[in-house]
Structures are given as structure tokens and as C-alpha cells.
Design a protein around this motif. Structure first.
Motif, PDB file in Angstrom:
ATOM      1  N   ALA A 122       0.839  -1.213   0.000  1.00  0.00           N
ATOM      2  CA  ALA A 122       0.000   0.000   0.000  1.00  0.00           C
ATOM      3  C   ALA A 122       0.873   1.262   0.000  1.00  0.00           C
ATOM      4  O   ALA A 122       0.507   2.277  -0.599  1.00  0.00           O
ATOM      5  CB  ALA A 122      -0.924  -0.017   1.216  1.00  0.00           C
ATOM      6  N   ASP A 123       2.029   1.199   0.668  1.00  0.00           N
ATOM      7  CA  ASP A 123       2.946   2.358   0.665  1.00  0.00           C
ATOM      8  C   ASP A 123       3.443   2.648  -0.756  1.00  0.00           C
ATOM      9  O   ASP A 123       3.655   3.802  -1.130  1.00  0.00           O
ATOM     10  CB  ASP A 123       4.165   2.073   1.554  1.00  0.00           C
ATOM     11  N   PRO A 149      -1.653  -8.914  -0.026  1.00  0.00           N
ATOM     12  CA  PRO A 149      -1.497  -7.439  -0.026  1.00  0.00           C
ATOM     13  C   PRO A 149      -1.045  -6.888  -1.379  1.00  0.00           C
ATOM     14  O   PRO A 149      -1.433  -5.783  -1.764  1.00  0.00           O
ATOM     15  CB  PRO A 149      -0.428  -7.188   1.039  1.00  0.00           C
ATOM     16  N   THR A 150      -0.226  -7.665  -2.116  1.00  0.00           N
ATOM     17  CA  THR A 150       0.163  -7.215  -3.456  1.00  0.00           C
ATOM     18  C   THR A 150      -1.067  -7.165  -4.364  1.00  0.00           C
ATOM     19  O   THR A 150      -1.242  -6.224  -5.150  1.00  0.00           O
ATOM     20  CB  THR A 150       1.235  -8.155  -4.061  1.00  0.00           C
ATOM     21  N   ILE A 154      -2.579  -3.895  -6.432  1.00  0.00           N
ATOM     22  CA  ILE A 154      -2.831  -3.851  -7.884  1.00  0.00           C
ATOM     23  C   ILE A 154      -4.281  -3.469  -8.165  1.00  0.00           C
ATOM     24  O   ILE A 154      -4.567  -2.654  -9.045  1.00  0.00           O
ATOM     25  CB  ILE A 154      -2.478  -5.221  -8.516  1.00  0.00           C
ATOM     26  N   ARG A 155      -5.185  -4.021  -7.392  1.00  0.00           N
ATOM     27  CA  ARG A 155      -6.608  -3.712  -7.606  1.00  0.00           C
ATOM     28  C   ARG A 155      -6.915  -2.258  -7.222  1.00  0.00           C
ATOM     29  O   ARG A 155      -7.748  -1.616  -7.857  1.00  0.00           O
ATOM     30  CB  ARG A 155      -7.472  -4.685  -6.810  1.00  0.00           C
ATOM     31  N   ALA A 163      -1.925   4.884 -13.662  1.00  0.00           N
ATOM     32  CA  ALA A 163      -1.207   4.331 -14.805  1.00  0.00           C
ATOM     33  C   ALA A 163       0.309   4.333 -14.592  1.00  0.00           C
ATOM     34  O   ALA A 163       1.039   3.669 -15.333  1.00  0.00           O
ATOM     35  CB  ALA A 163      -1.545   5.133 -16.056  1.00  0.00           C
ATOM     36  N   ASN A 164       0.793   5.062 -13.602  1.00  0.00           N
ATOM     37  CA  ASN A 164       2.246   5.123 -13.370  1.00  0.00           C
ATOM     38  C   ASN A 164       2.703   4.097 -12.342  1.00  0.00           C
ATOM     39  O   ASN A 164       3.848   4.142 -11.880  1.00  0.00           O
ATOM     40  CB  ASN A 164       2.652   6.529 -12.898  1.00  0.00           C
ATOM     41  N   PHE A 165       1.807   3.178 -11.964  1.00  0.00           N
ATOM     42  CA  PHE A 165       2.166   2.151 -10.968  1.00  0.00           C
ATOM     43  C   PHE A 165       2.212   0.784 -11.637  1.00  0.00           C
ATOM     44  O   PHE A 165       1.365   0.465 -12.467  1.00  0.00           O
ATOM     45  CB  PHE A 165       1.125   2.135  -9.846  1.00  0.00           C
ATOM     46  N   SER A 166       3.214  -0.013 -11.290  1.00  0.00           N
ATOM     47  CA  SER A 166       3.244  -1.399 -11.756  1.00  0.00           C
ATOM     48  C   SER A 166       3.998  -2.250 -10.737  1.00  0.00           C
ATOM     49  O   SER A 166       4.645  -1.730  -9.831  1.00  0.00           O
ATOM     50  CB  SER A 166       3.889  -1.510 -13.144  1.00  0.00           C
ATOM     51  N   VAL A 167       3.895  -3.557 -10.931  1.00  0.00           N
ATOM     52  CA  VAL A 167       4.489  -4.494  -9.971  1.00  0.00           C
ATOM     53  C   VAL A 167       5.384  -5.490 -10.703  1.00  0.00           C
ATOM     54  O   VAL A 167       4.989  -6.057 -11.728  1.00  0.00           O
ATOM     55  CB  VAL A 167       3.390  -5.258  -9.189  1.00  0.00           C
TER      56      VAL A 167
END
Ligand code: SF4
Length: 380
Positions: A122-123, A149-150, A154-155, A163-167
Motif C-alpha cells: 500500500a505504501d 497485499p500485493t 494492484i486492484r 497508470a504510473n504504478f506497476s508491480v
């Protein structure tokens, strides 16, 4: 503290140690693998092995998330941060795992890479919200405990249109690793790793429940006792395993009833199943390529999959030649078998991954002085 102090009571520990010594048959040996790094840590920290009779042996397993991460996966994260200038965030232990070219995430950070420690997935999402002009990649590691938690992160990103977040997903699966160990030549054919039973993971089992281990008891005739991470949990589990082996039973028993049920956390399991799918194969440090042992994002979440977004391709990288992590993670060797343990390789200067995290076998042995029983090596 409730649920802590009563599981560290010295008097009860002495009673359990006496029961194990009394019930362990001197005519046989009991080779028990604690799968989880949390148990390895507890065994070293509280000197549990010192309380056991010589014929009850503990073998460290591969259940330390940082330890099993191969160099090539760390390299992927470092390259993203150095070459693509993303903000790479991950859990603290990952930063010190040695990577290629003498680098680690920490050393890459010293070279200017924007790599940050987060305490939760979440951070990482929060960082993406705060830096809409930067790509933020969460380097996700861990077994079944950290996967839900991952999935939530993502959800959340999907719901908010971040759009600037990915895993960069490196989540791995406990049952596949246990199968790999049981099918390894050392256990199955050569007999160089005698394995009579398992102490099953604590936190992982709160999510997946005790049911997945029933296969190992039934198919491989190996008893499993799921145990909490306190020293009395571990000792009680050892006693339960000794009793099963004495009786010729191979069952799944649950010592950690205060947190684990047979079916686990159905909501978390569903969330993971809806978000991830199995990878055909994944490289583990020590175990090599293990089929269907890790997760990747489902196509519906491709926009948040760093491997797809940045067109990343995995390259396998061999471990440092002097490092015995691979053999330690397979239960074939012990930290004291490594020639550079405690000399060249220390927690301050880890050469291999098992010296990085407090759950790593080498770090646990070093930190709690479990290496002192070995003769001092000559400088040569
Ligand atoms: S002591 Fe260091 S180099 Fe040796 S096996 Fe452990 S982590 Fe690897």
C-alpha cells in the motif's frame, strides 16, 4: 505480552525438551526440516537445537523469501531503477541481496538509482499517487503471506486508474517448493538428505490453511506439523513429529491452532486466484527452475505488470562460486560448511542471500553465535 510470553516460558521449554529426549528412540534418528525462515530464526535465537537429543536433527529449508530470490530477478529491478529511472520500491531486506557486477539495490541507490524501502504494498501505491510524473514499480517478493497485499495494491491501482504504478511480481509458492525438495535426487534417490518430516510454515498457513500439506503426508508418507514462530511452538511441533514417527503415522497436525485452520483464509485465496495465475516455471536460488512454483499477473492486470510494461526479459545468473546458499536452501549443507561464513561473508557484508535476512540460515547462525561450536578456520 499475551500470545508471546507464555510461548517463551523457560520452564515449559525444559519440560518439552525432557519429553522429546524421553520419547525419541535412541536406536533411530529424526531428520526434521523446518521449511520456514521464521522457524530457522527462532531455533537459532532461542537455542532450540541445543535442547534436543543428538538423534533429533533440524534441517533448514528454503522458506526465506529473500534467500530464494535468484540474482537475475534482483538484476531486473536494479536495471529498471538505473536505466529506466523508475522509483523502485521494495521491502528492506531486498536492498542488500547481492546482484550482478558487485551491485545490490543498496549499491545501485548509492549510484543514484531511486530505490526506496516500503513497509507494505500500500505504501508503494501511495508513492505512485504522490509522484504522478514518475513510474513507480513495486518489487514484490514473498510466499503466500505477502501475495494478498500485493493483489490489493494492484486492484487499488486499477480502481484509481494509477497508470504510473506497476508491480514486478516475484511471489512464490510453498507447496511447489516442498514437492521439489521431496523429488530432489538427494532426498529421493541418493539419500544424502534424509528427511523424516516437516515443520510447516506459520504465516503462510494462515492463508493457505493446512489442507495443501495433506498431499505430502499421503503421497510421500512425510508427517507435517504446522507450528507458530515462538520457541515453545517449535518444540511442541518437534515432539508431535517424534510421536508421529514413533507411531509410524504420516499426518498433518496443526500446533498453531490459534491462527491456522484447515481451509485457511478463503477471501485471501480468492483474491489471489482472481489476480494472479501460475507461471510455467520460475527460477529459485538453490532449487533451480521449479515448474508452476510462482505467480504472475493475469492478463486483465497487464497494464500493472512491470515485466510487460517495460518489456523485461529474465536472464539466469550463477551464484558466487564460494557461496553455498544453494546447497543450504536444499538442506544439503549447513551454514558452517561454507568456507567464507563469518569471515568474508557477514551480515554487514553478505556474499550470499542467506546472510541477508534475519530469516536466512547463515544470518541466523551468525547473529546468535551458532557458529561458535565449529573450530576456528586458519587464515589460509
Ligand atoms: S555464509 Fe555467505 S557465502 Fe556462505 S553460504 Fe552463507 S550466505 Fe552464502
Amino acid at each position: 505480552m499475551k500470545y508471546i510470553d507464555e510461548f517463551r516460558d523457560g520452564e515449559v521449554a525444559r519440560g518439552l525438551a525432557a519429553a522429546i529426549a524421553r520419547e525419541a528412540d535412541p536406536a533411530r534418528t529424526y531428520n526434521l526440516m523446518e521449511f520456514c525462515g521464521g522457524h530457522t530464526h527462532a531455533i537459532s535465537r532461542y537455542g532450540v537445537a541445543d535442547l534436543l537429543p543428538a538423534n533429533v536433527r533440524m534441517i533448514h529449508g528454503p522458506g526465506c523469501p529473500v534467500c530464494v530470490l535468484p540474482i537475475g530477478r534482483i538484476d531486473l529491478g536494479i536495471r529498471l531503477a538505473l536505466e529506466r529511472r523508475v522509483i523502485l520500491c521494495t521491502y528492506g531486506d531486498c536492498l542488500r541481496v547481492p546482484a550482478s557486477d558487485g551491485l545490490s539495490m543498496l549499491k545501485a541507490k548509492a549510484r543514484g538509482a531511486d530505490i526506496r524501502i516500503v513497509y507494505s504494498a500500500a505504501d508503494a501505491v501511495k508513492l505512485a499517487r504522490e509522484h504522478p510524473d514518475r513510474e513507480v514499480v513495486f518489487f514484490a517478493i514473498g510466499f503466500e503471506t505477502t501475495t494478498p497485499p500485493t493483489a490489493v495494491a494492484i486492484r487499488t491501482a486499477q480502481r484509481e486508474g494509477l497508470a504510473n504504478f506497476s508491480v514486478l511480481v516475484n511471489h512464490v509458492l510453498t507447496p511447489s517448493a516442498i514437492t521439489n525438495i521431496l523429488e530432489s535426487p538427494e532426498v529421493r534417490h541418493l539419500g544424502t538428505v534424509p528427511l523424516d518430516g516437516f515443520i510447516g510454515p506459520a504465516h503462510v498457513s494462515t492463508v493457505i490453511g493446512s489442507r495443501p500439506y495433506e498431499f505430502f503426508a499421503e503421497e510421500y508418507r512425510k508427517p507435517v506439523v504446522i507450528a507458530g514462530f515462538e520457541p515453545l511452538d517449535v518444540m511442541q511441533a518437534i515432539l508431535m513429529l517424534v510421536r508421529q514417527l514413533n507411531d509410524g503415522r504420516a499426518e498433518v497436525e496443526n500446533e498453531f491452532t490459534r491462527a491456522v485452520t484447515r481451509d485457511g483464509n478463503a477471501k485471501a485465496q480468492q483474491l489471489v486466484a482472481d489476480t494472479f495465475e501460475l507461471r510455467r516455471s520460475f527460477e529459485w536460488r538453490g532449487l533451480g527452475e521449479v515448474p508452476y512454483s510462482a505467480l504472475r499477473l493475469r492478463d486483465a492486470f497487464r497494464a500493472w505488470d512491470a515485466e510487460a510494461k517495460f518489456d523485461l526479459h529474465y536472464t539466469s545468473v550463477p551464484d558466487n562460486k564460494a557461496c553455498e546458499c544453494g546447497a543450504i536452501l536444499r538442506g544439503v549443507k549447513h551454514p558452517r560448511d561454507c568456507k567464507i561464513f563469518g569471515t568474508v561473508c557477514t551480515p554487514e557484508n553478505p556474499v550470499g542471500s542467506c546472510m541477508v535476512s534475519s530469516e536466512g540460515a547463515c544470518a541466523a547462525h551468525y547473529t546468535y553465535g551458532r557458529f561458535r561450536e565449529i573450530p576456528v578456520r586458519s587464515a589460509a
